[in-house]
Design a protein around this motif. Structure first.
Motif, PDB file in Angstrom:
ATOM      1  N   ILE A 251       0.836  -1.207   0.000  1.00 45.28           N
ATOM      2  CA  ILE A 251       0.000   0.000   0.000  1.00 45.28           C
ATOM      3  C   ILE A 251       0.870   1.257   0.000  1.00 45.28           C
ATOM      4  CG2 ILE A 251      -0.211   0.151   2.516  1.00 45.28           C
ATOM      5  CD1 ILE A 251      -3.160   0.955   2.071  1.00 45.28           C
ATOM      6  N   THR A 252       0.461   2.261  -0.773  1.00 41.45           N
ATOM      7  CA  THR A 252       1.217   3.512  -0.857  1.00 41.45           C
ATOM      8  C   THR A 252       0.719   4.520   0.177  1.00 41.45           C
ATOM      9  OG1 THR A 252      -0.307   4.511  -2.464  1.00 41.45           O
ATOM     10  CG2 THR A 252       1.493   3.138  -3.332  1.00 41.45           C
ATOM     11  N   ALA A 253       1.511   5.574   0.381  1.00 44.27           N
ATOM     12  CA  ALA A 253       1.124   6.606   1.343  1.00 44.27           C
ATOM     13  C   ALA A 253      -0.173   7.294   0.898  1.00 44.27           C
ATOM     14  CB  ALA A 253       2.249   7.625   1.494  1.00 44.27           C
ATOM     15  N   GLY A 254      -0.329   7.474  -0.421  1.00 44.22           N
ATOM     16  CA  GLY A 254      -1.546   8.097  -0.931  1.00 44.22           C
ATOM     17  C   GLY A 254      -2.767   7.237  -0.685  1.00 44.22           C
ATOM     18  N   GLN A 255      -2.637   5.932  -0.896  1.00 45.73           N
ATOM     19  CA  GLN A 255      -3.749   5.015  -0.638  1.00 45.73           C
ATOM     20  C   GLN A 255      -4.082   4.960   0.850  1.00 45.73           C
ATOM     21  OE1 GLN A 255      -1.924   1.568  -2.450  1.00 45.73           O
ATOM     22  NE2 GLN A 255      -3.236   1.704  -4.261  1.00 45.73           N
ATOM     23  N   LEU A 256      -3.044   5.003   1.676  1.00 42.36           N
ATOM     24  CA  LEU A 256      -3.253   4.957   3.120  1.00 42.36           C
ATOM     25  C   LEU A 256      -3.993   6.198   3.601  1.00 42.36           C
ATOM     26  CD1 LEU A 256      -2.568   3.118   5.529  1.00 42.36           C
ATOM     27  CD2 LEU A 256      -0.504   4.461   5.882  1.00 42.36           C
ATOM     28  N   ALA A 257      -3.691   7.348   2.996  1.00 42.24           N
ATOM     29  CA  ALA A 257      -4.350   8.594   3.398  1.00 42.24           C
ATOM     30  C   ALA A 257      -5.841   8.590   3.076  1.00 42.24           C
ATOM     31  CB  ALA A 257      -3.666   9.779   2.723  1.00 42.24           C
ATOM     32  N   LYS A 258      -6.232   7.809   2.059  1.00 39.90           N
ATOM     33  CA  LYS A 258      -7.636   7.762   1.648  1.00 39.90           C
ATOM     34  C   LYS A 258      -8.372   6.544   2.206  1.00 39.90           C
ATOM     35  CE  LYS A 258      -6.612  10.072  -2.740  1.00 39.90           C
ATOM     36  NZ  LYS A 258      -6.650   9.936  -4.228  1.00 39.90           N
ATOM     37  N   ALA A 259      -7.700   5.777   3.028  1.00 38.90           N
ATOM     38  CA  ALA A 259      -8.260   4.512   3.511  1.00 38.90           C
ATOM     39  C   ALA A 259      -9.234   4.720   4.673  1.00 38.90           C
ATOM     40  CB  ALA A 259      -7.128   3.586   3.949  1.00 38.90           C
ATOM     41  N   PRO A 260     -10.068   3.733   4.962  1.00 37.06           N
ATOM     42  CA  PRO A 260     -10.915   3.791   6.157  1.00 37.06           C
ATOM     43  C   PRO A 260     -10.103   3.465   7.403  1.00 37.06           C
ATOM     44  CG  PRO A 260     -11.244   1.711   5.030  1.00 37.06           C
ATOM     45  CD  PRO A 260     -10.314   2.519   4.169  1.00 37.06           C
ATOM     46  N   HIS A 261     -10.635   3.837   8.551  1.00 33.87           N
ATOM     47  CA  HIS A 261      -9.948   3.535   9.814  1.00 33.87           C
ATOM     48  C   HIS A 261     -10.989   3.254  10.894  1.00 33.87           C
ATOM     49  CE1 HIS A 261      -7.010   3.401  12.957  1.00 33.87           C
ATOM     50  NE2 HIS A 261      -7.584   4.386  13.604  1.00 33.87           N
ATOM     51  N   LEU A 262     -10.887   2.083  11.497  1.00 25.47           N
ATOM     52  CA  LEU A 262     -11.843   1.677  12.529  1.00 25.47           C
ATOM     53  C   LEU A 262     -11.351   2.064  13.912  1.00 25.47           C
ATOM     54  CD1 LEU A 262     -14.374   0.126  13.499  1.00 25.47           C
ATOM     55  CD2 LEU A 262     -12.961  -1.942  13.542  1.00 25.47           C
ATOM     56  N   GLU A 263     -12.205   2.766  14.652  1.00 19.17           N
ATOM     57  CA  GLU A 263     -11.961   3.062  16.060  1.00 19.17           C
ATOM     58  C   GLU A 263     -13.004   2.305  16.871  1.00 19.17           C
ATOM     59  OE1 GLU A 263      -9.665   4.632  17.645  1.00 19.17           O
ATOM     60  OE2 GLU A 263      -8.585   5.632  16.021  1.00 19.17           O
ATOM     61  N   CYS A 264     -12.521   1.463  17.778  1.00 15.37           N
ATOM     62  CA  CYS A 264     -13.420   0.682  18.634  1.00 15.37           C
ATOM     63  C   CYS A 264     -13.551   1.386  19.975  1.00 15.37           C
ATOM     64  CB  CYS A 264     -12.881  -0.734  18.815  1.00 15.37           C
ATOM     65  SG  CYS A 264     -13.958  -1.823  19.754  1.00 15.37           S
ATOM     66  N   GLY A 265     -14.778   1.512  20.446  1.00 18.28           N
ATOM     67  CA  GLY A 265     -15.035   2.260  21.676  1.00 18.28           C
ATOM     68  C   GLY A 265     -14.584   1.574  22.946  1.00 18.28           C
TER      69      GLY A 265
END
Length: 362
Positions: A251-265
């Motif tokens: 994965i590239t830095a550009g793809q990582l910047a546009k990726a989803p990110h899960l935060e668990c409560g």
């Protein structure tokens, strides 16, 4: 006048030096110890994440992360972490062949003072019961096999993986076998196709993760069909297990910047002491703090005591949903519950979240 000028210059030099001396990166971990608790050796590998914040005033650069044992693999962000931003260190422990208690150190090196920070993982591996058998301790007619279970451990989409079982023809005539009910994501063949009397060979199994249309821990089985047998025999079964994951290594830095990110409560769901047999539920918020849509691919939960439910399997950027976790005391055969739920998503930074669920029954 000259003396005053010299004093002013010295003051300026010391002031500038002091300012620069105060500029530093600082890595602050939310927790530095992770306890996996007790888990079965059958899981293969378990992972956890240590979250940190750069509480300094210059970018934090992690230069390397090492472990005290080859069974422990740390992964760290390769890009600088800006002041005030957070990051994660993922640590994976391979429990296969390592029953009993363990405690491992992970050393994180960065442009900080001190240069090294120590993390600890620990837990207890419940061993798989093994029997003492000869080299080819499993027999199917005249076919001797060293094993009837093939653990693939991690398999990645787009990367076929091959494992094998050593076999021998213990009969007095050439032996060729066939395979029945082979899942579509497996390819199975015997090499060589025909074994001479006393000849050794292999059953080669190739795993194509893309064709499985599944994620996380999965088990499959197929049957060995012997000559002169019209249908598969139940005892001639081979089992295959794997942990299906997506390969994010490229994965590239550009793809990582546009990726989803899960935060668990929550990092732990503690029901405390539950009295009576009535089901009890707790809701945990799951949030997508990334840019693109978050897909919840699967929730691995192999417990009859614990059930989970979600209103939907995707979360838009900036949105949240509730994961409902229910404990059913009437299904438990023990007073203590120590279970784990695995949430698998398309978050490239943390594709699998391990969520412990604990309770005491009265």
């Amino acid at each position: 006048m000259i003396k005053r000028t010299i004093l002013t210059l010295l003051f300026a030099v010391f002031f500038i030096a002091g300012v620069y001396a105060q500029k530093a990166a600082k890595i602050s971990f939310k927790e530095t110890v992770h306890n996996f608790g007790s888990f079965s050796e059958k899981l293969g590998s378990v992972s956890c994440t240590f979250t940190f914040v750069n509480t300094g005033n210059i970018p934090l650069i992690i230069t390397r992360a090492t472990a005290s044992c080859g069974c422990t693999k740390p992964e760290y962000p390769v890009n600088p972490v800006a002041p005030g931003d957070s990051g994660q260190i993922k640590v994976t422990y391979n429990a296969v062949g390592r029953p009993g208690g363990f405690e491992k150190n992970i050393f994180v090196y960065a442009n900080t003072d001190p240069e090294r920070v120590s993390l600890i993982i620990k837990g207890t591996v419940i061993p798989v019961q093994r029997s003492v058998t000869p080299a080819y301790g499993h027999t199917m007619g005249n076919l001797g096999l060293k094993a009837v279970h093939v653990p693939f451990f991690e398999v990645y989409t787009g990367k076929p993986k091959t494992e094998s079982i050593d076999v021998i023809n213990s009969g007095k005539i050439p032996l060729a076998v066939d395979f029945n009910k082979v899942p579509r994501h497996l390819s199975v063949e015997m090499v060589p196709a025909t074994l001479a009397p006393g000849e050794k060979g292999k059953i080669e199994i190739t795993y194509y993760a893309d064709k499985a249309k599944d994620w996380g821990i999965r088990k499959d089985e197929f049957w060995v069909k012997l000559p002169f047998s019209d249908k598969p025999q139940p005892q001639n079964k081979i089992t295959v297990s794997a942990d299906i994951q997506e390969d994010y290594s490229g994965i590239t830095a550009g793809q990582l910047a546009k990726a989803p990110h899960l935060e668990c409560g929550a990092e732990l769901i503690d029901f405390g002491t539950i009295k009576g047999n009535a089901p009890v539920s707790i809701s945990v918020p799951l949030s997508n703090t990334g840019v693109s849509n978050l897909q919840i691919r699967k929730i691995n939960n192999d417990s009859q005591v614990v059930s989970v439910s979600l209103p939907q399997m995707s979360i838009q950027s900036g949105k949240s949903i509730d994961l409902k976790v229910t404990v059913k005391p009437s299904k438990s055969r023990s007073r203590l519950l120590n279970h784990r739920i695995f949430i698998i998503t398309n978050d490239p930074v943390r594709p699998t979240i391990s969520l412990p669920v604990v309770a005491t029954f009265e």
